[in-house]
Scaffold this active site. Structure first.
Site, PDB file in Angstrom:
ATOM      1  N   CYS A  85      -3.511  -1.475  -3.495  1.00 45.03           N
ATOM      2  CA  CYS A  85      -3.349  -2.330  -2.316  1.00 45.03           C
ATOM      3  C   CYS A  85      -4.694  -2.757  -1.741  1.00 45.03           C
ATOM      4  O   CYS A  85      -4.762  -3.722  -0.980  1.00 45.03           O
ATOM      5  CB  CYS A  85      -2.512  -1.618  -1.251  1.00 45.03           C
ATOM      6  SG  CYS A  85      -3.236  -0.072  -0.664  1.00 45.03           S
TER       7      CYS A  85
ATOM      8  N   HIS B 146     -20.067   3.685  -8.199  1.00 45.08           N
ATOM      9  CA  HIS B 146     -18.910   3.062  -7.534  1.00 45.08           C
ATOM     10  C   HIS B 146     -17.600   3.667  -8.026  1.00 45.08           C
ATOM     11  O   HIS B 146     -16.744   4.045  -7.222  1.00 45.08           O
ATOM     12  CB  HIS B 146     -18.900   1.555  -7.778  1.00 45.08           C
ATOM     13  CG  HIS B 146     -17.646   0.888  -7.310  1.00 45.08           C
ATOM     14  ND1 HIS B 146     -17.360   0.674  -5.973  1.00 45.08           N
ATOM     15  CD2 HIS B 146     -16.562   0.426  -8.004  1.00 45.08           C
ATOM     16  CE1 HIS B 146     -16.175   0.106  -5.868  1.00 45.08           C
ATOM     17  NE2 HIS B 146     -15.674  -0.058  -7.081  1.00 45.08           N
TER      18      HIS B 146
END
Length: 304
Positions: free
Chosen positions: A38, A57
């Protein structure tokens, strides 16, 4: 080189993510890992060296540090599923396998060795908190839920613990809605009959994987007050409904803002998680150096 293209909540609004995700080139014939949640759409592809920025990351993503709700647990499963799907579809490079396997390991280690996930909230928990705050007398309300998944099941557990709450459950596949409704004492409704449910509902919760809007202004009775939670990406509910009198609409961005005002995550746990991530990055670089040495010398050193 391993490449990464990403669209996430740290750089783009919800509306921008929807537009960009729709046009992100999939490159389906090329070996790749696609991570869709999402909050983000991320594509990893290539072979060879992994840049520090990409390595750090992905480790932070796996550890929940890059989530809209820091420390949340769902990303761990989402990342693993994305990797396994890629393994089934493509022949990934050795570096890509190592990258995702170590990222999943790092996420597990951070949650085991820190308290970052203690008290962590999920979108379902925040939805329940807003419900309780808005309607202390929730037992008198009718709730409509569209979508069958872990998120909606978690909300159903809370609602049906109240026993007297009337819950309608709808889904594109009616058999899935019927199975979940039977487990929690809800009432299954075919999705094409959603108007019947909306005519009765005081609360609407949407969390489907539909690639388009499924609730439009004309679907809701014009004179009803309604509390709506749109937990889908892309959004299930037409954003213009937020401007209708009597309608309160929470989308993902608003739910995350609500959570952050109530979330107290100790900075010490974040710092501890970041130290673990740096340690795992060093381990990855050591593995990489050993691999290169073996390729150059042809020795049979064991690489764990």
């Amino acid at each position: 080189m391993i490449h990464c293209t990403r669209i996430d909540h740290t750089r783009y609004s919800l509306a921008e993510r929807e537009r960009l995700a729709a046009v992100l080139p999939a490159g389906e014939t090329q070996p790749q890992v696609m991570l869709r949640t999402c909050n983000r759409v991320e594509r990893y592809w290539g072979e060879g060296d992994v840049p520090d920025t990409t390595l750090r990351h992905l480790y932070r993503v796996a550890s929940g540090l890059e989530s809209g709700l820091p420390g949340e647990r769902a990303i761990q499963g989402q990342l693993k599923n994305a990797y396994l799907e890629a393994c089934a579809l493509h022949k990934l490079s050795a570096q890509m396998h190592r990258l995702f396997q170590t990222a999943i390991h790092t996420g597990k280690r951070v949650r085991t060795e820190t308290k970052i996930a203690e008290g962590a909230v999920s979108h379902s928990q925040v939805t329940v908190d807003i419900l309780k705050k808005t309607y202390p007398d929730l037992n008198r309300k009718v709730v409509g839920i569209i979508g069958v998944n872990k998120l909606t099941e978690d909300i159903l557990k809370f609602l049906t613990d109240r026993r007297t709450v009337t819950v309608f459950l709808s889904n594109r596949h009616l058999d899935k809605a019927e199975a979940l409704a039977a487990a929690y004492g809800a009432l299954a409704v075919p999705l094409h009959e959603k108007r019947r449910m909306l005519d009765l509902a005081d609360v609407l919760i949407c969390a489907t994987s539909a690639p388009h809007t499924i609730i439009h202004s004309h679907d809701l009775p014009g004179d009803r007050e309604m509390l709506i939670f749109d937990l889908a990406f892309p959004r299930d509910v037409e954003p213009a409904l937020a401007g209708r009198k009597g309608v309160t609409l929470f989308d993902l961005e608003q739910i995350e803002r609500f959570a952050k005002t109530n979330l107290q995550l100790r900075s010490g746990e974040i710092a501890k998680a970041e130290r673990l991530i740096e340690e795992e990055i060093r381990k990855y670089r050591e593995w990489e150096a050993r691999s290169l040495r073996i390729r150059k010398t042809g020795c049979s050193e064991y690489i764990p």
